[in-house]
Design a protein around this motif. Structure first.
Motif, mmCIF file in Angstrom:
data_model
loop_
_atom_site.group_PDB
_atom_site.id
_atom_site.type_symbol
_atom_site.label_atom_id
_atom_site.label_comp_id
_atom_site.label_asym_id
_atom_site.label_seq_id
_atom_site.Cartn_x
_atom_site.Cartn_y
_atom_site.Cartn_z
ATOM 1 N N ALA A 125 0.840 -1.213 0.000
ATOM 2 C CA ALA A 125 0.000 0.000 0.000
ATOM 3 C C ALA A 125 0.867 1.252 0.000
ATOM 4 N N HIS A 126 0.390 2.258 -0.720
ATOM 5 C CA HIS A 126 1.091 3.547 -0.734
ATOM 6 C C HIS A 126 0.641 4.387 0.459
ATOM 7 N N TYR A 127 1.527 5.327 0.875
ATOM 8 C CA TYR A 127 1.225 6.204 2.014
ATOM 9 C C TYR A 127 0.020 7.107 1.803
ATOM 10 N N VAL A 162 -3.324 17.190 -7.610
ATOM 11 C CA VAL A 162 -3.359 17.351 -6.151
ATOM 12 C C VAL A 162 -2.257 18.324 -5.697
ATOM 13 N N HIS A 163 -1.048 18.108 -6.178
ATOM 14 C CA HIS A 163 0.081 18.935 -5.730
ATOM 15 C C HIS A 163 0.141 20.284 -6.433
ATOM 16 N N ASP A 164 -0.251 20.292 -7.715
ATOM 17 C CA ASP A 164 -0.100 21.503 -8.520
ATOM 18 C C ASP A 164 -1.038 22.624 -8.057
ATOM 19 N N ALA A 206 7.692 19.653 1.809
ATOM 20 C CA ALA A 206 6.898 19.614 0.573
ATOM 21 C C ALA A 206 7.352 18.491 -0.345
ATOM 22 N N HIS A 207 6.383 17.966 -1.088
ATOM 23 C CA HIS A 207 6.687 16.970 -2.121
ATOM 24 C C HIS A 207 7.115 17.721 -3.387
ATOM 25 N N PRO A 208 8.119 17.209 -4.127
ATOM 26 C CA PRO A 208 8.607 17.967 -5.288
ATOM 27 C C PRO A 208 7.630 18.069 -6.451
HETATM 28 P P1 13P Z 1 6.225 9.102 -3.917
HETATM 29 O O1 13P Z 1 7.215 8.762 -4.973
HETATM 30 O O2 13P Z 1 6.748 10.110 -2.961
HETATM 31 O O3 13P Z 1 5.678 7.897 -3.299
HETATM 32 O O4 13P Z 1 5.018 9.861 -4.628
HETATM 33 C C1 13P Z 1 4.155 9.188 -5.472
HETATM 34 C C2 13P Z 1 3.059 10.049 -5.875
HETATM 35 O O5 13P Z 1 2.146 9.634 -6.541
HETATM 36 C C3 13P Z 1 3.114 11.428 -5.497
HETATM 37 O O6 13P Z 1 1.961 12.075 -5.872
#
Ligand code: 13P
Ligand code: SF4
Length: 304
Positions: A20-22, A171-173, A194-196
């Protein structure tokens, strides 16, 4: 019997592993054998000896699992769990773009379809993109796809001028510097992480930029008690588990909405996981040719 116990029984019966992803729902993360970022999950998928891989994440992640371990049956709880970033790079248009730049190496972020992977020279994730780009000679021209924000961030850090495909994650943009500023005023002692995949104006305000796993690691090893978090909300579950006394404030464009929930990740539910295990459906199916082609750039990444 509660549904979690039934899932465990079927998991055993089917000799399955649940990844599962986070960003998935807390109850999905809690039932999983392994929770991780996309890089860690790709490695677990490659190395597992289970007969079946049940992938609670999004479609490109499950495809990656199939490409890296083609003998295994790979199941997803819901085939509709796509990714706006992967969708922003259609394979035909991308093939034409590559043809226009024959001297360029093609580096693709793992958030893309198996067909786009098959056209790429090397795959990266947010956990290793910077290091892999830096390992190529400075004079090597590069196409980077599909995330323009991650690409621009790497260009900024390395001083390169990679050609960027114009894709983004919805989501991030959508997160803005103004939202981060507002939270910084409310919580002046908080660190910004922050996520890149966020825009450059958001990343410019961050004390730390990294993949989901890298952010978790940063917070775990940092004495600060408060964090402003610019990424998808699902990660809060693991943040709170690992750091029960710390506080997290998610950057969001409206307090009343769940705007930075990734609706695709949230399609994974316990009921669908149970059904997928019982029926061994829906299954990820790829042609042997596509698997062979897409495995080349993925394995280049994993060798790094
Ligand atoms: P990660 O590579 O950090 O798991 O991110 C995946 C992702 O879908 C980010 O939106
Ligand atoms: Fe794709 Fe964005 Fe969802 Fe990640 S958060 S899976 S990049 S749509």
């Amino acid at each position: 019997m509660i549904i979690q116990d039934t899932i465990r029984l079927w998991r055993e019966e089917k000799k399955a592993i649940i990844l599962a992803h986070y960003y998935t729902k807390p109850e999905v993360q809690d039932i999983a054998d392994k929770v991780g970022d996309s890089l860690a999950l790709a490695r677990y998928a490659r190395d597992t000896t289970a007969r079946v891989i049940l992938f609670a994440g999004v479609h490109f992640m499950a495809e990656t699992a199939k490409i890296l371990n083609p003998e295994k049956k790979v199941l997803v709880p819901d085939l509709q769990a796509g990714c706006s970033l992967a969708d922003s790079c259609p394979v035909d248009a991308f093939a034409r773009f590559i043809k226009q730049h024959p001297r360029h190496k093609v580096i693709s972020y793992i958030n893309c379809s198996a067909e786009v992977k098959a056209l790429s020279d090397i795959i990266v994730t947010s956990g290793n993109a910077l290091q892999i780009v830096q390992s190529l000679p400075q004079e090597q021209p590069i196409i980077f796809a599909p995330d323009r924000n991650l690409g621009a961030y790497i260009n900024h850090v390395t001083g390169r001028q990679m050609l960027l495909w114009d894709g983004a994650c919805h989501v991030h943009d959508q997160l803005t510097a103004e939202q981060v500023f507002a939270l910084k005023q409310e919580y002046p002692k908080a660190m910004v992480i922050a996520h890149p995949e966020c825009q450059g104006s958001v990343l410019a305000l961050a004390n730390f930029i990294g993949s989901t796993a890298a952010m978790l690691n940063f917070v775990k090893n940092n004495p600060h008690e408060e964090y402003i978090v610019a990424t998808e909300t699902g990660i809060l579950h693991e943040f709170q588990k690992q750091n029960p006394t710390k506080q997290f404030h998610v950057v969001n464009n409206a307090k009343s909405c769940q705007c930075n929930d990734c609706e695709y990740m949230k399609l994974n539910t316990l009921e669908k996981i149970l059904n997928a295990l019982k029926n061994e459906q829906p299954e990820i199916l790829l042609t042997p040719d596509l698997i062979r082609q897409a495995a080349i750039p993925l394995n280049r990444m994993l060798k790094n």
